[in-house]
Design a protein around this motif. Sequence first.
Motif, PDB file in Angstrom:
ATOM      1  N   PHE A   1       0.809  -1.218   0.000  1.00 61.62           N
ATOM      2  CA  PHE A   1       0.000   0.000   0.000  1.00 61.62           C
ATOM      3  C   PHE A   1       0.845   1.273   0.000  1.00 61.62           C
ATOM      4  O   PHE A   1       0.382   2.318  -0.449  1.00 61.62           O
ATOM      5  CB  PHE A   1      -0.944  -0.021   1.210  1.00 61.62           C
ATOM      6  N   SER A   2       2.045   1.193   0.489  1.00 59.90           N
ATOM      7  CA  SER A   2       3.086   2.228   0.354  1.00 59.90           C
ATOM      8  C   SER A   2       2.549   3.644   0.472  1.00 59.90           C
ATOM      9  O   SER A   2       2.596   4.427  -0.479  1.00 59.90           O
ATOM     10  CB  SER A   2       3.801   2.053  -0.993  1.00 59.90           C
ATOM     11  N   SER A   3       2.081   3.976   1.632  1.00 64.84           N
ATOM     12  CA  SER A   3       1.599   5.343   1.843  1.00 64.84           C
ATOM     13  C   SER A   3       2.776   6.314   1.872  1.00 64.84           C
ATOM     14  O   SER A   3       3.927   5.930   2.116  1.00 64.84           O
ATOM     15  CB  SER A   3       0.839   5.431   3.173  1.00 64.84           C
ATOM     16  N   ASP A   4       2.476   7.572   1.653  1.00 61.63           N
ATOM     17  CA  ASP A   4       3.519   8.596   1.737  1.00 61.63           C
ATOM     18  C   ASP A   4       4.156   8.601   3.127  1.00 61.63           C
ATOM     19  O   ASP A   4       5.375   8.792   3.264  1.00 61.63           O
ATOM     20  CB  ASP A   4       2.933   9.973   1.423  1.00 61.63           C
ATOM     21  N   ASP A   5       3.359   8.385   4.158  1.00 61.96           N
ATOM     22  CA  ASP A   5       3.903   8.383   5.515  1.00 61.96           C
ATOM     23  C   ASP A   5       4.878   7.230   5.718  1.00 61.96           C
ATOM     24  O   ASP A   5       5.938   7.403   6.339  1.00 61.96           O
ATOM     25  CB  ASP A   5       2.770   8.287   6.531  1.00 61.96           C
ATOM     26  N   HIS A   6       4.534   6.055   5.197  1.00 58.13           N
ATOM     27  CA  HIS A   6       5.439   4.909   5.321  1.00 58.13           C
ATOM     28  C   HIS A   6       6.747   5.171   4.574  1.00 58.13           C
ATOM     29  O   HIS A   6       7.827   4.812   5.050  1.00 58.13           O
ATOM     30  CB  HIS A   6       4.771   3.654   4.779  1.00 58.13           C
ATOM     31  N   ILE A   7       6.639   5.781   3.417  1.00 64.75           N
ATOM     32  CA  ILE A   7       7.842   6.068   2.633  1.00 64.75           C
ATOM     33  C   ILE A   7       8.727   7.059   3.376  1.00 64.75           C
ATOM     34  O   ILE A   7       9.951   6.904   3.441  1.00 64.75           O
ATOM     35  CB  ILE A   7       7.451   6.588   1.232  1.00 64.75           C
ATOM     36  N   ARG A   8       8.124   8.079   3.963  1.00 69.28           N
ATOM     37  CA  ARG A   8       8.905   9.086   4.694  1.00 69.28           C
ATOM     38  C   ARG A   8       9.607   8.488   5.913  1.00 69.28           C
ATOM     39  O   ARG A   8      10.666   8.974   6.331  1.00 69.28           O
ATOM     40  CB  ARG A   8       8.001  10.238   5.128  1.00 69.28           C
ATOM     41  N   GLU A   9       9.025   7.454   6.501  1.00 67.50           N
ATOM     42  CA  GLU A   9       9.690   6.793   7.631  1.00 67.50           C
ATOM     43  C   GLU A   9      11.035   6.214   7.212  1.00 67.50           C
ATOM     44  O   GLU A   9      11.940   6.076   8.035  1.00 67.50           O
ATOM     45  CB  GLU A   9       8.799   5.672   8.175  1.00 67.50           C
ATOM     46  N   ILE A  10      11.185   5.902   5.935  1.00 68.61           N
ATOM     47  CA  ILE A  10      12.427   5.329   5.407  1.00 68.61           C
ATOM     48  C   ILE A  10      13.355   6.411   4.887  1.00 68.61           C
ATOM     49  O   ILE A  10      14.555   6.422   5.170  1.00 68.61           O
ATOM     50  CB  ILE A  10      12.128   4.322   4.281  1.00 68.61           C
ATOM     51  N   VAL A  11      12.821   7.353   4.118  1.00 67.84           N
ATOM     52  CA  VAL A  11      13.670   8.264   3.340  1.00 67.84           C
ATOM     53  C   VAL A  11      13.715   9.679   3.896  1.00 67.84           C
ATOM     54  O   VAL A  11      14.521  10.491   3.421  1.00 67.84           O
ATOM     55  CB  VAL A  11      13.212   8.311   1.867  1.00 67.84           C
ATOM     56  N   GLY A  12      12.874   9.994   4.876  1.00 67.08           N
ATOM     57  CA  GLY A  12      12.816  11.374   5.351  1.00 67.08           C
ATOM     58  C   GLY A  12      12.445  12.313   4.217  1.00 67.08           C
ATOM     59  O   GLY A  12      11.462  12.083   3.505  1.00 67.08           O
ATOM     60  N   ASP A  13      13.244  13.336   3.992  1.00 65.10           N
ATOM     61  CA  ASP A  13      13.008  14.271   2.887  1.00 65.10           C
ATOM     62  C   ASP A  13      13.655  13.796   1.582  1.00 65.10           C
ATOM     63  O   ASP A  13      13.545  14.466   0.555  1.00 65.10           O
ATOM     64  CB  ASP A  13      13.562  15.653   3.243  1.00 65.10           C
ATOM     65  N   ASN A  14      14.351  12.651   1.630  1.00 65.57           N
ATOM     66  CA  ASN A  14      15.036  12.099   0.453  1.00 65.57           C
ATOM     67  C   ASN A  14      15.876  13.165  -0.250  1.00 65.57           C
ATOM     68  O   ASN A  14      15.743  13.410  -1.457  1.00 65.57           O
ATOM     69  CB  ASN A  14      14.042  11.478  -0.530  1.00 65.57           C
ATOM     70  N   ASP A  15      16.760  13.755   0.483  1.00 65.21           N
ATOM     71  CA  ASP A  15      17.640  14.783  -0.080  1.00 65.21           C
ATOM     72  C   ASP A  15      18.824  14.101  -0.781  1.00 65.21           C
ATOM     73  O   ASP A  15      19.981  14.223  -0.371  1.00 65.21           O
ATOM     74  CB  ASP A  15      18.130  15.715   1.032  1.00 65.21           C
ATOM     75  N   THR A  16      18.513  13.363  -1.836  1.00 67.25           N
ATOM     76  CA  THR A  16      19.510  12.587  -2.578  1.00 67.25           C
ATOM     77  C   THR A  16      19.198  12.687  -4.062  1.00 67.25           C
ATOM     78  O   THR A  16      18.179  13.267  -4.471  1.00 67.25           O
ATOM     79  CB  THR A  16      19.485  11.093  -2.173  1.00 67.25           C
ATOM     80  N   ASN A  17      20.036  12.078  -4.877  1.00 68.98           N
ATOM     81  CA  ASN A  17      19.786  12.018  -6.324  1.00 68.98           C
ATOM     82  C   ASN A  17      18.877  10.868  -6.712  1.00 68.98           C
ATOM     83  O   ASN A  17      18.482  10.746  -7.874  1.00 68.98           O
ATOM     84  CB  ASN A  17      21.113  11.867  -7.073  1.00 68.98           C
ATOM     85  N   LEU A  18      18.564   9.989  -5.753  1.00 69.65           N
ATOM     86  CA  LEU A  18      17.693   8.847  -6.029  1.00 69.65           C
ATOM     87  C   LEU A  18      16.242   9.293  -6.036  1.00 69.65           C
ATOM     88  O   LEU A  18      15.742   9.855  -5.058  1.00 69.65           O
ATOM     89  CB  LEU A  18      17.899   7.767  -4.962  1.00 69.65           C
ATOM     90  N   LYS A  19      15.549   9.039  -7.138  1.00 61.49           N
ATOM     91  CA  LYS A  19      14.121   9.330  -7.206  1.00 61.49           C
ATOM     92  C   LYS A  19      13.316   8.109  -6.764  1.00 61.49           C
ATOM     93  O   LYS A  19      13.790   6.973  -6.846  1.00 61.49           O
ATOM     94  CB  LYS A  19      13.729   9.748  -8.628  1.00 61.49           C
ATOM     95  N   LEU A  20      12.100   8.361  -6.315  1.00 61.80           N
ATOM     96  CA  LEU A  20      11.244   7.300  -5.796  1.00 61.80           C
ATOM     97  C   LEU A  20      10.049   7.093  -6.720  1.00 61.80           C
ATOM     98  O   LEU A  20       9.438   8.059  -7.199  1.00 61.80           O
ATOM     99  CB  LEU A  20      10.760   7.649  -4.393  1.00 61.80           C
ATOM    100  N   ALA A  21       9.725   5.825  -6.938  1.00 56.74           N
ATOM    101  CA  ALA A  21       8.614   5.454  -7.822  1.00 56.74           C
ATOM    102  C   ALA A  21       7.637   4.570  -7.071  1.00 56.74           C
ATOM    103  O   ALA A  21       7.987   3.915  -6.084  1.00 56.74           O
ATOM    104  CB  ALA A  21       9.145   4.721  -9.057  1.00 56.74           C
ATOM    105  N   ILE A  22       6.421   4.559  -7.551  1.00 60.05           N
ATOM    106  CA  ILE A  22       5.387   3.707  -6.967  1.00 60.05           C
ATOM    107  C   ILE A  22       4.498   3.211  -8.099  1.00 60.05           C
ATOM    108  O   ILE A  22       4.363   3.877  -9.131  1.00 60.05           O
ATOM    109  CB  ILE A  22       4.585   4.482  -5.908  1.00 60.05           C
ATOM    110  N   MET A  23       3.917   2.029  -7.929  1.00 61.79           N
ATOM    111  CA  MET A  23       3.112   1.451  -9.011  1.00 61.79           C
ATOM    112  C   MET A  23       1.631   1.491  -8.660  1.00 61.79           C
ATOM    113  O   MET A  23       1.224   1.135  -7.555  1.00 61.79           O
ATOM    114  CB  MET A  23       3.530   0.015  -9.314  1.00 61.79           C
TER     115      MET A  23
END
Length: 321
Positions: A73-95
């Motif tokens: 289900f990959s909610s935005d909140d669950h993703i943020r628990e892992i990546v925080g603000d994701n201040d990196t060059n890696l982009k995030l995708a979801i299906m």
Amino acid sequence: MKDIGKLLDYRKTIKVIDATLRDGGLVNDFYFDDEFVKKLYQANIDAGIDYMEVGYRASKKVFDETKFGKWKFSSDDHIREIVGDNDTNLKLAIMADIGRHDKNDFDQKANSPVDLVRVATYIHQMPEAIDMIEDAANKGYETSCNIMAISTQQENDIKVALDMVGQSPVDCIYIVDSFGSLYPEQTARIIDLYAEFAAKYNKTLGIHAHNNQQLAFANTIEACGDGVDWLDATYMSMGRGAGNCAMELLLGFLKNPKYNVQPVFKFIEDNMLTLKENGPKWGYDLPYLMTGLLNQHPRTAIQFIKDNRSDIADFYNELMN
């Protein structure tokens, strides 16, 4: 392979997408613990991978939340628990899987850590897929369209679908070998077909291969040599059934110095080997080979393995009948 010289250099337009969490989640019902996901995220950053697919955003109206891990289900909140603000060059995708999604589960891009929405669809669902693509694009996301099971479709139907999606705001159109049935020469011909519409509508092409006949890597580098830019892979090939193109193979093949395969090997050593040994099975096996040869969905092979059957010849006869 049209121009072997292309394989000896690199194109700056190539993007590598890690689908381990999403396609691999089909192996273990998405029960990855947060520590595993954090380490995978960091390995992708260290390896220079362009996108990490952080699961499905499946509708809780369709799936029972108690029967799957949260990366179904990959909610935005669950993703943020892992990546925080994701201040990196890696982009995030979801299906978003058409028929199993709810576009209302996607917030505006400005409020989400997700960069790319990957829309998975069968040809007969194309109108609904385009509606999802348009909704995601209007919300500010990059978008791709993964047209599944093309090995079972007539060429004219594929052309109609490509023309429809080409007129949408989609950024990338994917060639998806859902059943692992394609050979590289077939992949090359399919790319020629897709490339006509990609050129007409100024779209990028991608490939997502399955390894039923141990050809996921071969088909991926065929596609790379033929001008396909977005390349899907998973760590140690983890994915539904026979799995996918192996990330360690793909990064070892690509000549772009931005990619570093060493963090991939380290993640495999520290995490994937134990998961493979103690967890649910995935990877090349005779039942998956058979469904690939016969251009059939691997669900019967998955069940064969779950049932601990060993009557391989009888299973082949069942598939034939």
